[in-house]
Design a protein around this motif. Sequence first.
Motif, PDB file in Angstrom:
ATOM      1  N   LYS A  60       0.853  -1.188   0.000  1.00  0.00           N
ATOM      2  CA  LYS A  60       0.000   0.000   0.000  1.00  0.00           C
ATOM      3  C   LYS A  60       0.887   1.236   0.000  1.00  0.00           C
ATOM      4  N   GLY A  61       0.633   2.148  -0.927  1.00  0.00           N
ATOM      5  CA  GLY A  61       1.384   3.384  -0.982  1.00  0.00           C
ATOM      6  C   GLY A  61       2.731   3.271  -1.674  1.00  0.00           C
ATOM      7  N   ALA A  62       3.041   2.109  -2.224  1.00  0.00           N
ATOM      8  CA  ALA A  62       4.308   1.949  -2.918  1.00  0.00           C
ATOM      9  C   ALA A  62       4.222   2.601  -4.293  1.00  0.00           C
ATOM     10  N   SER A  63       5.346   2.698  -4.952  1.00  0.00           N
ATOM     11  CA  SER A  63       5.385   3.261  -6.286  1.00  0.00           C
ATOM     12  C   SER A  63       4.471   2.470  -7.211  1.00  0.00           C
ATOM     13  N   LYS A  64       3.833   3.162  -8.131  1.00  0.00           N
ATOM     14  CA  LYS A  64       2.927   2.495  -9.052  1.00  0.00           C
ATOM     15  C   LYS A  64       3.661   1.919 -10.252  1.00  0.00           C
ATOM     16  N   LEU A  65       4.950   2.153 -10.343  1.00  0.00           N
ATOM     17  CA  LEU A  65       5.733   1.621 -11.438  1.00  0.00           C
ATOM     18  C   LEU A  65       5.952   0.132 -11.217  1.00  0.00           C
ATOM     19  N   VAL A  66       5.336  -0.675 -12.076  1.00  0.00           N
ATOM     20  CA  VAL A  66       5.525  -2.116 -12.006  1.00  0.00           C
ATOM     21  C   VAL A  66       6.326  -2.498 -13.232  1.00  0.00           C
ATOM     22  N   THR A  67       7.495  -3.029 -13.009  1.00  0.00           N
ATOM     23  CA  THR A  67       8.398  -3.331 -14.117  1.00  0.00           C
ATOM     24  C   THR A  67       9.044  -4.689 -13.905  1.00  0.00           C
ATOM     25  N   ASP A  68       9.476  -5.263 -15.014  1.00  0.00           N
ATOM     26  CA  ASP A  68      10.212  -6.525 -14.940  1.00  0.00           C
ATOM     27  C   ASP A  68      11.668  -6.289 -14.557  1.00  0.00           C
ATOM     28  N   CYS A  69      12.065  -5.047 -14.466  1.00  0.00           N
ATOM     29  CA  CYS A  69      13.465  -4.696 -14.217  1.00  0.00           C
ATOM     30  C   CYS A  69      13.719  -4.298 -12.766  1.00  0.00           C
ATOM     31  N   ARG A  70      12.946  -4.829 -11.843  1.00  0.00           N
ATOM     32  CA  ARG A  70      13.104  -4.464 -10.432  1.00  0.00           C
ATOM     33  C   ARG A  70      14.498  -4.825  -9.904  1.00  0.00           C
TER      34      ARG A  70
ATOM     35  N   LYS B  10      29.223   8.076  -7.805  1.00  0.00           N
ATOM     36  CA  LYS B  10      28.186   7.207  -8.364  1.00  0.00           C
ATOM     37  C   LYS B  10      28.258   7.073  -9.879  1.00  0.00           C
ATOM     38  N   ASN B  11      28.655   8.125 -10.605  1.00  0.00           N
ATOM     39  CA  ASN B  11      28.665   8.053 -12.066  1.00  0.00           C
ATOM     40  C   ASN B  11      29.672   7.037 -12.588  1.00  0.00           C
ATOM     41  N   GLU B  12      30.821   6.954 -11.961  1.00  0.00           N
ATOM     42  CA  GLU B  12      31.827   5.999 -12.418  1.00  0.00           C
ATOM     43  C   GLU B  12      31.581   4.610 -11.818  1.00  0.00           C
ATOM     44  N   ALA B  13      31.236   4.557 -10.544  1.00  0.00           N
ATOM     45  CA  ALA B  13      31.108   3.273  -9.861  1.00  0.00           C
ATOM     46  C   ALA B  13      29.876   2.488 -10.303  1.00  0.00           C
ATOM     47  N   CYS B  14      28.820   3.174 -10.688  1.00  0.00           N
ATOM     48  CA  CYS B  14      27.555   2.495 -10.977  1.00  0.00           C
ATOM     49  C   CYS B  14      27.171   2.541 -12.451  1.00  0.00           C
ATOM     50  N   ALA B  15      28.054   2.987 -13.310  1.00  0.00           N
ATOM     51  CA  ALA B  15      27.713   3.156 -14.726  1.00  0.00           C
ATOM     52  C   ALA B  15      27.240   1.855 -15.361  1.00  0.00           C
ATOM     53  N   HIS B  16      27.889   0.743 -15.034  1.00  0.00           N
ATOM     54  CA  HIS B  16      27.496  -0.533 -15.639  1.00  0.00           C
ATOM     55  C   HIS B  16      26.088  -0.948 -15.188  1.00  0.00           C
ATOM     56  N   LEU B  17      25.734  -0.645 -13.940  1.00  0.00           N
ATOM     57  CA  LEU B  17      24.387  -0.971 -13.448  1.00  0.00           C
ATOM     58  C   LEU B  17      23.342  -0.068 -14.098  1.00  0.00           C
ATOM     59  N   PHE B  18      23.687   1.202 -14.313  1.00  0.00           N
ATOM     60  CA  PHE B  18      22.767   2.111 -14.996  1.00  0.00           C
ATOM     61  C   PHE B  18      22.487   1.615 -16.408  1.00  0.00           C
ATOM     62  N   GLU B  19      23.538   1.184 -17.110  1.00  0.00           N
ATOM     63  CA  GLU B  19      23.368   0.699 -18.477  1.00  0.00           C
ATOM     64  C   GLU B  19      22.521  -0.574 -18.519  1.00  0.00           C
TER      65      GLU B  19
ATOM     66  N   TYR C 218      20.168  -1.409 -16.409  1.00  0.00           N
ATOM     67  CA  TYR C 218      18.784  -1.003 -16.143  1.00  0.00           C
ATOM     68  C   TYR C 218      18.174  -0.338 -17.378  1.00  0.00           C
ATOM     69  N   LYS C 219      18.921   0.551 -18.036  1.00  0.00           N
ATOM     70  CA  LYS C 219      18.414   1.200 -19.242  1.00  0.00           C
ATOM     71  C   LYS C 219      18.115   0.176 -20.334  1.00  0.00           C
ATOM     72  N   ARG C 220      19.024  -0.797 -20.509  1.00  0.00           N
ATOM     73  CA  ARG C 220      18.824  -1.831 -21.515  1.00  0.00           C
ATOM     74  C   ARG C 220      17.582  -2.654 -21.206  1.00  0.00           C
ATOM     75  N   CYS C 221      17.409  -3.019 -19.948  1.00  0.00           N
ATOM     76  CA  CYS C 221      16.244  -3.798 -19.535  1.00  0.00           C
ATOM     77  C   CYS C 221      14.952  -3.022 -19.796  1.00  0.00           C
ATOM     78  N   ARG C 222      14.922  -1.746 -19.449  1.00  0.00           N
ATOM     79  CA  ARG C 222      13.727  -0.926 -19.663  1.00  0.00           C
ATOM     80  C   ARG C 222      13.439  -0.743 -21.153  1.00  0.00           C
ATOM     81  N   ARG C 223      14.502  -0.585 -21.951  1.00  0.00           N
ATOM     82  CA  ARG C 223      14.333  -0.440 -23.401  1.00  0.00           C
ATOM     83  C   ARG C 223      13.704  -1.700 -23.987  1.00  0.00           C
TER      84      ARG C 223
END
Length: 130
Positions: A71-81, A98-107, A109-114
């Motif tokens: 209840k009250g959680a984000s309404k975004l339901v995605t397969d990329c949790r 964060k930009n250097e250390a997490c860049a591979h994780l950001f990519e 996530y972006k690929r999964c969402r795409r």
Amino acid sequence: MGQKQSTPAEPPVAANTTTTSSNDPAQHSAAVAAEVERQSQPPPEDARHTYGQPTLPPHHGPSSTTSIGKKGASKLVTDCRKQQRASLTCIEDNYANKNEACAHLFEEYKRCRREEHERKLEANAKASAW
């Protein structure tokens, strides 16, 4: 010289004070004592912890939960949790870098969402039968 300063006629009266038609101090004291007594009473036994607070509208009731069960959680339901959680955890752990250390994780996530977006577009195209 030029302008006159205005003086307030009387101080404003609080909304919850009891006014009496007479200026009898005994009546005023009794009214104040009654109000203090009323406010100092404990809430009824069956009252919830939010006793005295406004009630929630019907769409916020216990039956209104999101599809992931919170209840009250984000309404975004995605397969990329999994990728989303991993990137957010990386940001929390490496905030200064964060930009250097997490860049591979950001990519990831972006690929999964795409890919997820492309699947939804294909499903919508098949469902519309154009």
